[in-house]
Each structure stands twice: as structure tokens, then as C-alpha cells.
Design an enzyme around this catalytic site. Structure first.
Site, PDB file in Angstrom:
ATOM      1  N   HIS A 115       0.873  -1.180   0.000  1.00 15.72           N
ATOM      2  CA  HIS A 115       0.000   0.000   0.000  1.00 15.72           C
ATOM      3  C   HIS A 115       0.910   1.229   0.000  1.00 15.72           C
ATOM      4  CE1 HIS A 115      -2.719   2.979   1.825  1.00 15.72           C
ATOM      5  NE2 HIS A 115      -3.719   2.212   1.439  1.00 15.72           N
ATOM      6  N   ASP A 192       3.263  -4.533   7.947  1.00 21.33           N
ATOM      7  CA  ASP A 192       2.012  -3.790   7.829  1.00 21.33           C
ATOM      8  C   ASP A 192       0.863  -4.782   8.030  1.00 21.33           C
ATOM      9  OD1 ASP A 192      -0.294  -2.543   7.047  1.00 21.33           O
ATOM     10  OD2 ASP A 192       0.503  -1.739   5.168  1.00 21.33           O
ATOM     11  N   GLN A 195      -4.299  -5.249   6.915  1.00 19.22           N
ATOM     12  CA  GLN A 195      -5.285  -6.184   6.346  1.00 19.22           C
ATOM     13  C   GLN A 195      -5.166  -7.585   6.943  1.00 19.22           C
ATOM     14  OE1 GLN A 195      -7.733  -5.222   4.438  1.00 19.22           O
ATOM     15  NE2 GLN A 195      -7.042  -3.252   3.655  1.00 19.22           N
ATOM     16  N   LYS A 218     -10.397  -0.751  10.587  1.00 17.48           N
ATOM     17  CA  LYS A 218     -10.561  -1.925   9.710  1.00 17.48           C
ATOM     18  C   LYS A 218     -10.913  -3.175  10.511  1.00 17.48           C
ATOM     19  CE  LYS A 218      -7.187  -0.269   6.307  1.00 17.48           C
ATOM     20  NZ  LYS A 218      -8.019   0.299   5.273  1.00 17.48           N
ATOM     21  N   CYS A 358      -4.832   2.485  -3.726  1.00 14.67           N
ATOM     22  CA  CYS A 358      -3.604   3.032  -3.120  1.00 14.67           C
ATOM     23  C   CYS A 358      -2.440   2.056  -3.277  1.00 14.67           C
ATOM     24  CB  CYS A 358      -3.809   3.375  -1.646  1.00 14.67           C
ATOM     25  SG  CYS A 358      -5.140   4.523  -1.351  1.00 14.67           S
TER      26      CYS A 358
END
Ligand code: C6P
Length: 404
Positions: A115, A192, A195, A218, A358
Site C-alpha cells: 500500500h 504492515d 489487512q 478496519k 492506493c
């Protein structure tokens, strides 16, 4: 198993089929209630007042930190820094760790599926420090081959940035192996988890991540609360990213000494409401159990993949094996612009995201401008997938006469 959708007022009050949880999730009543309760009973500026209400706000805020710490199995709550979101957490690492540890000629390695939030900060650091930014590329299946990991993460690499799950392809990356490789060559690893943390059990000690970041919004929590996990010995050595109230020890006219972590990185009045909401969201997820969360989503993704691949006018991107995929499915209706697809779907009350998500370098690498993306969470059902499929058939019906 309880009817999860029932807990989400926005899904009950409308007839929308919400398939954009990769962008942000809806919030259950339990999270909304927890935040209301905070304002009705406990609100004050934390860490500042000596009166009981302020102490209560402090307790509530610090309790949320403990809950987050346990959720990802950090070794202590001090390793949890509250931020606004994943992007701010990554910027904090880039500015505070990156700019102070990268030297001219060093290498930073990230994957092509990052991202922009885990890409642009590293471009900035490498340009500022005359370092090199290199990419691990994917194969036709949308996964990073192990040879590519070994080829790119070599001595001279000082920082490795990797998304645990791609927000475009849903690929689950082998973060444990990537972190191990990073450590073998003397690099630190930034994971990261935007997700992944909402969708599966993530254990920072097991992964051995030096940093792991994610966003509350999220994973059922409100907007505006994010998390930076960092190993204590690294956070201790890093300079502050933002300066101001509550992050200091002593301020003299010309000098300042800083508070210990995590306060050193939390300048200004903290987002207690967000932390309370995040704690309630974690409690909600823990009640279901993260293994069950993953199973629920695997079933939906599997069903959605099966149904989508039955449509001969659709191209699906990314891995098809369910053990390599989480949360999101990107696809295109052949010959139709994704924004047009999303508009027709919206007319049928189905919410998906369309665009570059993104992740422009990834799309460019795949020779794509944009895709449609359906992303799923625990409240989605097979009926939601059926509505998506119906709406896609309608879309194809509308556009087919213009498609060669
Ligand atoms: N992806 C999506 O629709 P923020 O916006 O800071 O909470 O999260 C940034 C971010 C970082 N990494 C990954 C893997 C992400 O998916 C995101 C956010 C959303 O895909 C909004 S662009």
C-alpha cells in the site's frame, strides 16, 4: 453461532450489501455503546488531572493499551503506541527509525504489493539518505516466490517492509520467513498488519516483527485510532516523531528531556474514545475467537471465488488457494471500467471499491489501471455474495452490447 449481522445497526437499518470492509468496517452496537458510555461516565483529559475523573480517563485509556498488547501478544503494554492509523504508524517509523538509522548506500526492501502507506515513506527516507529502495516482485499467482525473497534481502539491506496481507490481491505473505531472512542479514522488519490483524490471529513474538502496525477502523473500531507495535529496545532508542504536551519529562528554556515509551510518541491529548472503541472491538472479536473469524471469512471467500469464476465475463486477480488468500478479491468485468461496474453495483445497493486501491506500483506491474474489489468481514454471508453475483450479471447485461 449468533447472527453477527444483527449486531451492526447500519446493516440492519438499510438494505445495503457492504463489501468494502478492506477500506473500513462497520461497527457493532457493542463498540458504539462502549464509546457512548465513555462520554457519559468517564470523559476527561487523561494523564493531566489529579482529580478522580481524569484518573479514570487515564485508567480507561491504559487498560485499552493492555488489551491491544495481549491481542497481538506483545511482551508488554509499553510496546503499544496509539496513533491515528496505519499510515501515521508507518510515517512514525520512517521518520524516527528510518531517517536516523539509514546511511548512504544502504538498501530498503519492500514488496511491489505494498500500500502507498508502506511505500511512499520509504521512498522519502531513501531519497533523503541516498539509499536504494528495492522491490520484491510477485509471480503470476500474485505471491512472492521464496527465491525472490532470498535474492532481494541480502547483506546491505537495513529495513524490510512487508504487508502481511495485500489489500489488492488478498495474498497472505510469508511474513515469518521474511522477518527471519531480514534478521539473518542484519535488517529490521516492519510488518504492515492493516489487512491481517482484523482477519487472523497475529502474534508479534511468533513473527518476531520489529514493528507491526494496524488501524482500528478496519477491525470494527472507530476511525482515528491506530496502533504501532515496536520492540521496546528499538522504541527506547528512537527520537520522538511529534513534540508537545504529555510526551516530555522536563522542559527547560533551551532543552527538553522526553517521557519514556509509549508517552514519548503520543504528543497531545490522546484519542481515549478511539482506544475505548478499539478495546470493545477486540473484546467483540475475542468472543467470536480469531480462529473462527478466519474460518468464517475463508468460507465466504471460497464461495465468492467459486461463484465469480463461474462468470465467463470476469477476470479474477491474485491467488486462488484459500490458504494463501484473505479478506479481499480483486476482479474486473472484461471490457468495462471498474468505476462503471461499481456505479451499477451501487444502484443495486452493493458497495464495492473500484480504482487503484492506493497500490499504483502493483497495478502498473500487473499492467492494470484499476480493478473492482470486494472485501469481506465477519458480518458477510453467502447471500451477500449472491447479491454481488446478481448485480454483476446485471452489469454485464447493460454493457455487453458495447463490449467487443
Ligand atoms: N487500505 C483500502 O481500501 P489507513 O488508511 O492509514 O488506516 O491504512 C492504510 C493502509 C495501509 N496498509 C494497507 C495494507 C492498507 O490496506 C491500508 C488501507 C484501505 O485498501 C484504504 S486505502
Amino acid at each position: 453461532m449468533k447472527d453477527i449481522k444483527n449486531d451492526f445497526p447500519i446493516l440492519n437499518k438499510s438494505n445495503i450489501t457492504y463489501l468494502d470492509s478492506g477500506a473500513t468496517t462497520q461497527k457493532p452496537q457493542q463498540v458504539i455503546d462502549a464509546m457512548n458510555k465513555y462520554y457519559e461516565e468517564d470523559n476527561a483529559n487523561p494523564h493531566r488531572g489529579a482529580y478522580k475523573l481524569s484518573l479514570r480517563a487515564t485508567e480507561v485509556y491504559e487498560h485499552a493499551r493492555e488489551v491491544v498488547s495481549k491481542f497481538i501478544n506483545a511482551s508488554m503494554p509499553e510496546e503499544i503506541v496509539f496513533t491515528r492509523n496505519t499510515s501515521e504508524s508507518l510515517n512514525l517509523i520512517a521518520y524516527s527509525y528510518g531517517l536516523n538509522n539509514i546511511q548512504e548506500g544502504d538498501k530498503i526492501v519492500i514488496s511491489i504489493m505494498e500500500h502507498h502507506s508502506n511505500l511512499v515513506p520509504w521512498q522519502y527516507v531513501s531519497k533523503k539518505k541516498n539509499a536504494e529502495l528495492e522491490y520484491m516482485y510477485i509471480d503470476e499467482n500474485g505471491t512472492i516466490p521464496l527465491e525472490e525473497i532470498k535474492k532481494k534481502i541480502v547483506p546491505g539491506v537495513k529495513i524490510v517492509g512487508i504487508g502481511q496481507v495485500s489489500n489488492v490481491l488478498g495474498t497472505i505473505n510469508p511474513v515469518k520467513e521474511i522477518v527471519k531472512r531480514a534478521h539473518e542479514v542484519g535488517a529490521i522488519a516492519v510488518v504492515d498488519g492493516a489487512q491481517s490483524v482484523p482477519h487472523m490471529k497475529v502474534d508479534v513474538q511468533d513473527i518476531d516483527a520489529d514493528f507491526l502496525v494496524f488501524s482500528g477502523h478496519k477491525m470494527l473500531a472507530p476511525l482515528g485510532i491506530g496502533v504501532l507495535y515496536g520492540k521496546k529496545e528499538l522504541l527506547d532508542k528512537m527520537p520522538p516523531f511529534l513534540f508537545g504536551g504529555d510526551m516530555i519529562e522536563y522542559v527547560y528554556e533551551q532543552e527538553t528531556t522526553f517521557a519514556p515509551v509509549p508517552a514519548k510518541f503520543e504528543a497531545g491529548t490522546q484519542n481515549v474514545e478511539g482506544a475505548v472503541g478499539l478495546e470493545a472491538a477486540i473484546n467483540y472479536l475475542n468472543e467470536i475467537g480469531m480462529e473462527n473469524v478466519q474460518k468464517i471469512e475463508e468460507n465466504i471467500i471460497k464461495y465468492a471465488l467459486e461463484e465469480l469464476t463461474k462468470l465467463d465475463f470476469i477476470t479474477v486477480y491474485g491467488p486462488r488457494e484459500i490458504e494463501k488468500k484473505a479478506g479481499v478479491i480483486s476482479f474486473n468485468v472484461n471490457g468495462v471500467h471498474p468505476h462503471d461496474v461499481a456505479s451499477v453495483l451501487d444502484n443495486n445497493n452493493v458497495c464495492i471499491r473500484s480504482g487503484n486501491h492506493c497500490a499504483q506500483p502493483l497495478l502498473k506491474y500487473m499492467n492494470l489501471e484499476s480493478t473492482c474489489r470486494a472485501s469481506f468481514y465477519i458480518y458477510n454471508t453467502k447471500e451477500d455474495v449472491d447479491k454481488l453475483i446478481d448485480a454483476l450479471k446485471k452489469t454485464h447485461e447493460i454493457f455487453k452490447r458495447w463490449i467487443q
